[in-house]
Motif scaffolding. Structure first.
Motif, PDB file in Angstrom:
ATOM      1  N   HIS A 172       0.771  -4.328  -1.659  1.00 34.60           N
ATOM      2  CA  HIS A 172       2.157  -5.185  -2.758  1.00 34.60           C
ATOM      3  C   HIS A 172       3.178  -4.626  -2.785  1.00 34.60           C
ATOM      4  O   HIS A 172       4.250  -3.962  -4.098  1.00 34.60           O
ATOM      5  CB  HIS A 172       1.629  -4.554  -4.423  1.00 34.60           C
ATOM      6  N   CYS A 173       3.761  -4.387  -1.341  1.00 37.30           N
ATOM      7  CA  CYS A 173       4.921  -3.748  -1.400  1.00 37.30           C
ATOM      8  C   CYS A 173       5.771  -4.217  -1.902  1.00 37.30           C
ATOM      9  O   CYS A 173       7.089  -3.434  -2.634  1.00 37.30           O
ATOM     10  CB  CYS A 173       5.094  -3.880   0.066  1.00 37.30           C
ATOM     11  N   SER A 174       5.579  -5.686  -1.500  1.00 36.56           N
ATOM     12  CA  SER A 174       7.393  -6.289  -2.437  1.00 36.56           C
ATOM     13  C   SER A 174       7.774  -5.619  -3.851  1.00 36.56           C
ATOM     14  O   SER A 174       8.329  -6.232  -4.413  1.00 36.56           O
ATOM     15  CB  SER A 174       6.825  -7.509  -1.963  1.00 36.56           C
ATOM     16  N   LEU A 175       6.071  -6.081  -4.799  1.00 33.51           N
ATOM     17  CA  LEU A 175       6.212  -5.779  -6.160  1.00 33.51           C
ATOM     18  C   LEU A 175       6.367  -4.191  -6.249  1.00 33.51           C
ATOM     19  O   LEU A 175       7.751  -4.064  -6.909  1.00 33.51           O
ATOM     20  CB  LEU A 175       4.844  -6.144  -6.917  1.00 33.51           C
ATOM     21  N   TRP A 176       6.149  -3.830  -5.390  1.00 33.05           N
ATOM     22  CA  TRP A 176       7.009  -2.173  -5.413  1.00 33.05           C
ATOM     23  C   TRP A 176       8.306  -1.961  -5.534  1.00 33.05           C
ATOM     24  O   TRP A 176       8.820  -1.743  -5.921  1.00 33.05           O
ATOM     25  CB  TRP A 176       6.187  -1.012  -4.447  1.00 33.05           C
ATOM     26  N   VAL A 177       9.148  -2.335  -4.327  1.00 35.48           N
ATOM     27  CA  VAL A 177      10.142  -2.136  -4.368  1.00 35.48           C
ATOM     28  C   VAL A 177      11.035  -3.044  -5.053  1.00 35.48           C
ATOM     29  O   VAL A 177      11.715  -2.333  -5.513  1.00 35.48           O
ATOM     30  CB  VAL A 177      10.233  -2.674  -2.646  1.00 35.48           C
ATOM     31  N   ASN A 178      10.520  -4.014  -5.812  1.00 34.45           N
ATOM     32  CA  ASN A 178      11.650  -4.800  -6.335  1.00 34.45           C
ATOM     33  C   ASN A 178      11.675  -4.074  -7.472  1.00 34.45           C
ATOM     34  O   ASN A 178      12.689  -4.416  -8.520  1.00 34.45           O
ATOM     35  CB  ASN A 178      10.699  -6.673  -6.187  1.00 34.45           C
ATOM     36  N   GLU A 231      18.347  -3.253  -2.177  1.00 34.55           N
ATOM     37  CA  GLU A 231      17.966  -4.540  -2.223  1.00 34.55           C
ATOM     38  C   GLU A 231      17.884  -5.038  -0.540  1.00 34.55           C
ATOM     39  O   GLU A 231      17.457  -6.398  -0.196  1.00 34.55           O
ATOM     40  CB  GLU A 231      19.687  -5.226  -2.320  1.00 34.55           C
ATOM     41  N   GLU A 232      18.479  -4.522   0.520  1.00 36.46           N
ATOM     42  CA  GLU A 232      17.895  -5.166   1.542  1.00 36.46           C
ATOM     43  C   GLU A 232      16.552  -4.594   2.053  1.00 36.46           C
ATOM     44  O   GLU A 232      16.356  -5.779   2.680  1.00 36.46           O
ATOM     45  CB  GLU A 232      18.557  -3.552   2.291  1.00 36.46           C
ATOM     46  N   LEU A 233      15.462  -3.782   1.388  1.00 38.62           N
ATOM     47  CA  LEU A 233      14.162  -3.192   1.467  1.00 38.62           C
ATOM     48  C   LEU A 233      13.262  -4.741   0.989  1.00 38.62           C
ATOM     49  O   LEU A 233      12.496  -4.990   0.772  1.00 38.62           O
ATOM     50  CB  LEU A 233      13.668  -2.261   1.018  1.00 38.62           C
ATOM     51  N   SER A 234      14.394  -5.653  -0.279  1.00 38.70           N
ATOM     52  CA  SER A 234      13.307  -6.027  -1.063  1.00 38.70           C
ATOM     53  C   SER A 234      12.868  -7.420  -0.477  1.00 38.70           C
ATOM     54  O   SER A 234      13.610  -8.142   0.464  1.00 38.70           O
ATOM     55  CB  SER A 234      13.838  -6.323  -2.107  1.00 38.70           C
ATOM     56  N   THR A 235      12.231  -8.058  -0.303  1.00 37.83           N
ATOM     57  CA  THR A 235      11.624  -9.493   0.084  1.00 37.83           C
ATOM     58  C   THR A 235      12.398 -10.942   0.156  1.00 37.83           C
ATOM     59  O   THR A 235      13.142 -10.998  -1.525  1.00 37.83           O
ATOM     60  CB  THR A 235      10.505  -9.998  -0.674  1.00 37.83           C
ATOM     61  N   LYS A 236      13.032 -11.352   0.337  1.00 33.10           N
ATOM     62  CA  LYS A 236      14.233 -12.392   0.604  1.00 33.10           C
ATOM     63  C   LYS A 236      13.385 -13.581   0.827  1.00 33.10           C
ATOM     64  O   LYS A 236      13.129 -14.009   1.694  1.00 33.10           O
ATOM     65  CB  LYS A 236      14.952 -12.472   1.607  1.00 33.10           C
ATOM     66  N   ASP A 237      13.062 -14.531  -0.377  1.00 30.33           N
ATOM     67  CA  ASP A 237      12.231 -15.544  -0.871  1.00 30.33           C
ATOM     68  C   ASP A 237      12.715 -16.712   0.315  1.00 30.33           C
ATOM     69  O   ASP A 237      13.762 -17.154  -0.605  1.00 30.33           O
ATOM     70  CB  ASP A 237      11.366 -16.205  -1.859  1.00 30.33           C
TER      71      ASP A 237
END
Length: 223
Positions: free
Chosen positions: A170-176, A217-223
């Motif tokens: 759940h990396c995207s959820l974690w980072v965001n 922000e850089e680590l977060s997923t960019k959809d």
């Protein structure tokens, strides 16, 4: 604590009234022994694997119960080193934060702040306690050159608790979640609502909130 029996691994304590509280001072090293999974995320990479954690308690700090101010640091008798194998998840940050020695102070403060936010978010995403995980990041004081370019969270139990696998899944959820903890707080430089951690060995010094937001922000997923 009035007596330690290291042979029996026992500490003998007696009740007392005091105007201070104490925290252990320790040196901890984490060595990556095996990588399991790698997943590219923009210009960084998140990985999981096994690590060897070595921790040595060398003393304690006394803090005022009313103000929280440091009263003194006391060295303890030689204590045995604690060592165990566990699992971890980490981000490699060299391509984001750079590697220039002249930028090390700012880089350390950014990684330090981001590690706090990621630790808090990990507890929410993995539904665990802060006692179940710990973090190694660049402090600028006691970490190695490799730690300058990495934020690593590890399970604090022998063999691991599976937290690292949950965070990778759940990396995207974690980072965001970590990012939202920071941007939703109106403070400028960090506060108890978003960044301050009462277990921080640096006592919440050297935190760069704006830099941590940019990093997340850089680590977060960019959809």
């Amino acid at each position: 604590i009035h007596r330690l029996d290291l042979g029996l691994m026992r500490a003998y304590a007696k009740p007392t009234l005091a105007s201070y509280y104490t925290k252990a001072n320790s040196n901890t090293s984490v060595i990556i022994t095996n990588e399991f999974t790698s997943s590219s995320r923009n210009s960084s990479s998140v990985r999981t694997g096994r690590v060897l954690v070595s921790s040595h308690v060398w003393g304690m700090s006394k803090f005022s119960s009313t103000t929280g101010a440091l009263i003194e640091q006391v060295e303890c008798p030689e204590l045995p080193e604690c060592e165990y194998n566990t699992t971890a998840v980490w981000f490699n940050l060299s391509s984001i934060l750079g590697v220039s020695p002249s930028d090390r102070i700012a880089r350390c403060a950014i990684a330090h702040a981001a590690s706090h936010a990621l630790t808090f978010a990990a507890c929410l995403v993995a539904q665990c306690s802060t006692a179940d995980i710990s973090c190694v990041h660049s402090s600028g004081e006691t970490t190695t050159a490799a730690d300058d370019h990495r934020i690593l969270l590890y399970d604090t139990r022998q063999g691991g608790l599976g937290i690292s696998d949950i965070l990778l899944k759940h990396c995207s959820l974690w980072v965001n979640t970590a990012l939202q903890l920071l941007v939703s707080c109106p403070c400028a430089n960090g506060c108890p609502l978003c960044l301050f951690d009462n277990t921080c060995s640096l006592r919440n010094r050297h935190l760069h909130k704006k830099g941590a937001i940019a990093l997340l922000e850089e680590l977060s997923t960019k959809d």
